[in-house]
Structure formats: C-alpha cells, structure tokens
Scaffold this motif. Structure first.
Motif, PDB file in Angstrom:
ATOM      1  N   ALA A  26       0.844  -1.200   0.000  1.00 23.23           N
ATOM      2  CA  ALA A  26       0.000   0.000   0.000  1.00 23.23           C
ATOM      3  C   ALA A  26       0.875   1.244   0.000  1.00 23.23           C
ATOM      4  N   THR A  27       0.312   2.324  -0.487  1.00 28.34           N
ATOM      5  CA  THR A  27       0.955   3.628  -0.430  1.00 28.34           C
ATOM      6  C   THR A  27       0.149   4.483   0.536  1.00 28.34           C
ATOM      7  N   ILE A  28       0.841   4.986   1.550  1.00 24.15           N
ATOM      8  CA  ILE A  28       0.201   5.753   2.619  1.00 24.15           C
ATOM      9  C   ILE A  28       0.616   7.215   2.487  1.00 24.15           C
ATOM     10  N   SER A  29      -0.337   8.098   2.594  1.00 23.77           N
ATOM     11  CA  SER A  29      -0.041   9.527   2.589  1.00 23.77           C
ATOM     12  C   SER A  29       0.636   9.887   3.911  1.00 23.77           C
ATOM     13  N   THR A  30       1.817  10.497   3.832  1.00 20.14           N
ATOM     14  CA  THR A  30       2.533  10.954   5.022  1.00 20.14           C
ATOM     15  C   THR A  30       2.871  12.433   4.825  1.00 20.14           C
ATOM     16  N   PRO A  31       1.864  13.295   4.970  1.00 15.73           N
ATOM     17  CA  PRO A  31       2.028  14.708   4.635  1.00 15.73           C
ATOM     18  C   PRO A  31       2.956  15.490   5.561  1.00 15.73           C
ATOM     19  N   SER A  32       3.280  14.950   6.713  1.00 17.44           N
ATOM     20  CA  SER A  32       4.090  15.717   7.660  1.00 17.44           C
ATOM     21  C   SER A  32       5.594  15.493   7.498  1.00 17.44           C
ATOM     22  N   ILE A  33       6.021  14.655   6.551  1.00 14.63           N
ATOM     23  CA  ILE A  33       7.466  14.479   6.368  1.00 14.63           C
ATOM     24  C   ILE A  33       8.057  15.707   5.691  1.00 14.63           C
ATOM     25  N   GLN A  34       9.252  16.074   6.130  1.00 12.45           N
ATOM     26  CA  GLN A  34       9.860  17.307   5.661  1.00 12.45           C
ATOM     27  C   GLN A  34      11.214  17.119   4.980  1.00 12.45           C
ATOM     28  N   CYS A  35      11.977  16.092   5.377  1.00 15.42           N
ATOM     29  CA  CYS A  35      13.358  15.996   4.922  1.00 15.42           C
ATOM     30  C   CYS A  35      13.820  14.539   4.879  1.00 15.42           C
ATOM     31  N   ASP A  36      15.094  14.352   4.524  1.00 15.73           N
ATOM     32  CA  ASP A  36      15.654  13.003   4.461  1.00 15.73           C
ATOM     33  C   ASP A  36      15.773  12.355   5.841  1.00 15.73           C
ATOM     34  N   MET A  37      15.884  13.161   6.893  1.00 20.63           N
ATOM     35  CA  MET A  37      15.891  12.587   8.238  1.00 20.63           C
ATOM     36  C   MET A  37      14.550  11.934   8.535  1.00 20.63           C
ATOM     37  N   CYS A  38      13.476  12.563   8.115  1.00 22.70           N
ATOM     38  CA  CYS A  38      12.141  11.990   8.285  1.00 22.70           C
ATOM     39  C   CYS A  38      12.054  10.670   7.524  1.00 22.70           C
ATOM     40  N   LYS A  39      12.546  10.689   6.299  1.00 26.19           N
ATOM     41  CA  LYS A  39      12.538   9.500   5.449  1.00 26.19           C
ATOM     42  C   LYS A  39      13.259   8.347   6.132  1.00 26.19           C
ATOM     43  N   ASP A  40      14.472   8.599   6.598  1.00 23.38           N
ATOM     44  CA  ASP A  40      15.262   7.552   7.251  1.00 23.38           C
ATOM     45  C   ASP A  40      14.579   7.037   8.508  1.00 23.38           C
TER      46      ASP A  40
ATOM     47  N   ALA B  96       5.875   7.219  15.635  1.00 23.53           N
ATOM     48  CA  ALA B  96       7.181   7.815  15.361  1.00 23.53           C
ATOM     49  C   ALA B  96       7.087   9.337  15.285  1.00 23.53           C
ATOM     50  N   GLY B  97       5.857   9.872  15.283  1.00 22.21           N
ATOM     51  CA  GLY B  97       5.673  11.329  15.295  1.00 22.21           C
ATOM     52  C   GLY B  97       5.189  11.922  13.985  1.00 22.21           C
ATOM     53  N   TYR B  98       4.732  11.078  13.059  1.00 22.30           N
ATOM     54  CA  TYR B  98       4.310  11.568  11.738  1.00 22.30           C
ATOM     55  C   TYR B  98       2.858  11.183  11.464  1.00 22.30           C
ATOM     56  N   ASP B  99       2.169  12.032  10.703  1.00 22.02           N
ATOM     57  CA  ASP B  99       0.812  11.714  10.267  1.00 22.02           C
ATOM     58  C   ASP B  99       0.894  10.596   9.232  1.00 22.02           C
ATOM     59  N   ALA B 100      -0.074   9.678   9.271  1.00 27.89           N
ATOM     60  CA  ALA B 100      -0.100   8.552   8.329  1.00 27.89           C
ATOM     61  C   ALA B 100      -1.530   8.327   7.873  1.00 27.89           C
ATOM     62  N   GLY B 101      -1.857   8.861   6.698  1.00 18.51           N
ATOM     63  CA  GLY B 101      -3.220   8.728   6.197  1.00 18.51           C
ATOM     64  C   GLY B 101      -4.187   9.396   7.146  1.00 18.51           C
ATOM     65  N   ASP B 102      -5.143   8.622   7.658  1.00 20.89           N
ATOM     66  CA  ASP B 102      -6.158   9.166   8.567  1.00 20.89           C
ATOM     67  C   ASP B 102      -5.743   9.090  10.037  1.00 20.89           C
ATOM     68  N   VAL B 103      -4.529   8.640  10.323  1.00 21.23           N
ATOM     69  CA  VAL B 103      -4.034   8.536  11.693  1.00 21.23           C
ATOM     70  C   VAL B 103      -3.074   9.702  11.949  1.00 21.23           C
ATOM     71  N   THR B 104      -3.364  10.495  12.979  1.00 20.74           N
ATOM     72  CA  THR B 104      -2.515  11.656  13.277  1.00 20.74           C
ATOM     73  C   THR B 104      -1.334  11.248  14.156  1.00 20.74           C
ATOM     74  N   ALA B 105      -0.289  12.032  14.069  1.00 24.67           N
ATOM     75  CA  ALA B 105       0.934  11.770  14.819  1.00 24.67           C
ATOM     76  C   ALA B 105       0.679  11.781  16.317  1.00 24.67           C
ATOM     77  N   GLU B 106       1.375  10.902  17.018  1.00 22.25           N
ATOM     78  CA  GLU B 106       1.294  10.858  18.473  1.00 22.25           C
ATOM     79  C   GLU B 106       2.008  12.099  19.001  1.00 22.25           C
ATOM     80  N   GLU B 107       1.351  12.866  19.861  1.00 22.27           N
ATOM     81  CA  GLU B 107       1.818  14.190  20.268  1.00 22.27           C
ATOM     82  C   GLU B 107       3.195  14.192  20.927  1.00 22.27           C
ATOM     83  N   THR B 108       3.429  13.300  21.876  1.00 25.55           N
ATOM     84  CA  THR B 108       4.730  13.309  22.567  1.00 25.55           C
ATOM     85  C   THR B 108       5.854  12.895  21.629  1.00 25.55           C
ATOM     86  N   ALA B 109       5.577  11.977  20.700  1.00 22.01           N
ATOM     87  CA  ALA B 109       6.593  11.574  19.717  1.00 22.01           C
ATOM     88  C   ALA B 109       6.890  12.738  18.772  1.00 22.01           C
TER      89      ALA B 109
END
Length: 127
Positions: free
Chosen positions: A27-41, A86-99
C-alpha cells in the motif's frame, strides 16, 4: 541409509515450505508531515523493525510511504500506527503528540506564516 532418510525428510520439508508461501500486500500511505531526508530515514527504520513488514520506501517529494507486508503478520492499521508513534501523520491517523514533540526541529511541520495583527481602523470621533 540414515543419510538418505534425512535427505528425503529435508526435501519434503522444503517442498512443504515452498507451497505454504505467505501472501503479502502493498500500500501507499499519505505521510504529509514528512519534511526531509531525516524523516525518510526515521520512518523507513521504524517500519522495517515492525513485525511482518518486508519493505518500506518513503518519497519525500510526493510525501508518501510505500509499504509491503505479510498479511498474516500485520495489517495496514498497525503500519499507520507505527508511523504515528514515530511522530508523523499517516493517512487518517494523526501523529502521536509526545513523539512529535521529540522530533528534531527540521522534521516538524513548518509553522504557519504569522498573520499580521489587524489594523486599528477606528476613526477618532473627537471634533
């Protein structure tokens, strides 16, 4: 004779294992909150540690994550939850706040541009 018997059992076991291949999904999941290669890794590392995930590829420009997994070991909801934990939005699931708060500054969503304070447009009524 023992060698032949053991070899025969090994071949039967090998054939049985091949016929019982696990089915996988992708599957391909929308991860709109990623910003850089550190996020990718970070996301790829988290997903590859997840039980049942066989492959993970993050596209920073498209802001998507493509994941492959073995169906009887995990599912799409567990994968989205792992990304959110891990701290990132994933589709309809929002990022966990403390992460999210623990992410490096470059991995956080850019703050909305500060809007200027409204001008005082009242007219001085003194004559």
């Amino acid at each position: 004779m023992k060698f032949l018997f053991i070899t025969l059992l090994a071949l039967i076991g090998y054939q049985t294992n091949l016929s019982a291949q696990k089915t996988s999904d992708k599957a391909t999941i929308s991860t709109p909150s990623i910003q850089c290669d550190m996020c990718k890794d970070r996301i790829e590392r988290v997903l590859l540690r997840e039980y049942g995930v066989t492959a993970a590829k993050v596209d920073v420009k498209k802001k998507t994550t493509t994941v492959s997994w073995i169906k009887d070991r995990t599912n799409i909801e567990n994968i989205k939850t792992a990304i959110a934990n891990a701290g990132y939005d994933a589709g309809d699931v929002t990022a966990e706040e403390t992460a999210y708060k623990r992410l490096p500054k470059c991995c956080k969503k850019p703050a909305a541009a500060a809007t200027p304070a409204p001008r005082d447009t009242t007219v001085n009524a003194e004559h």
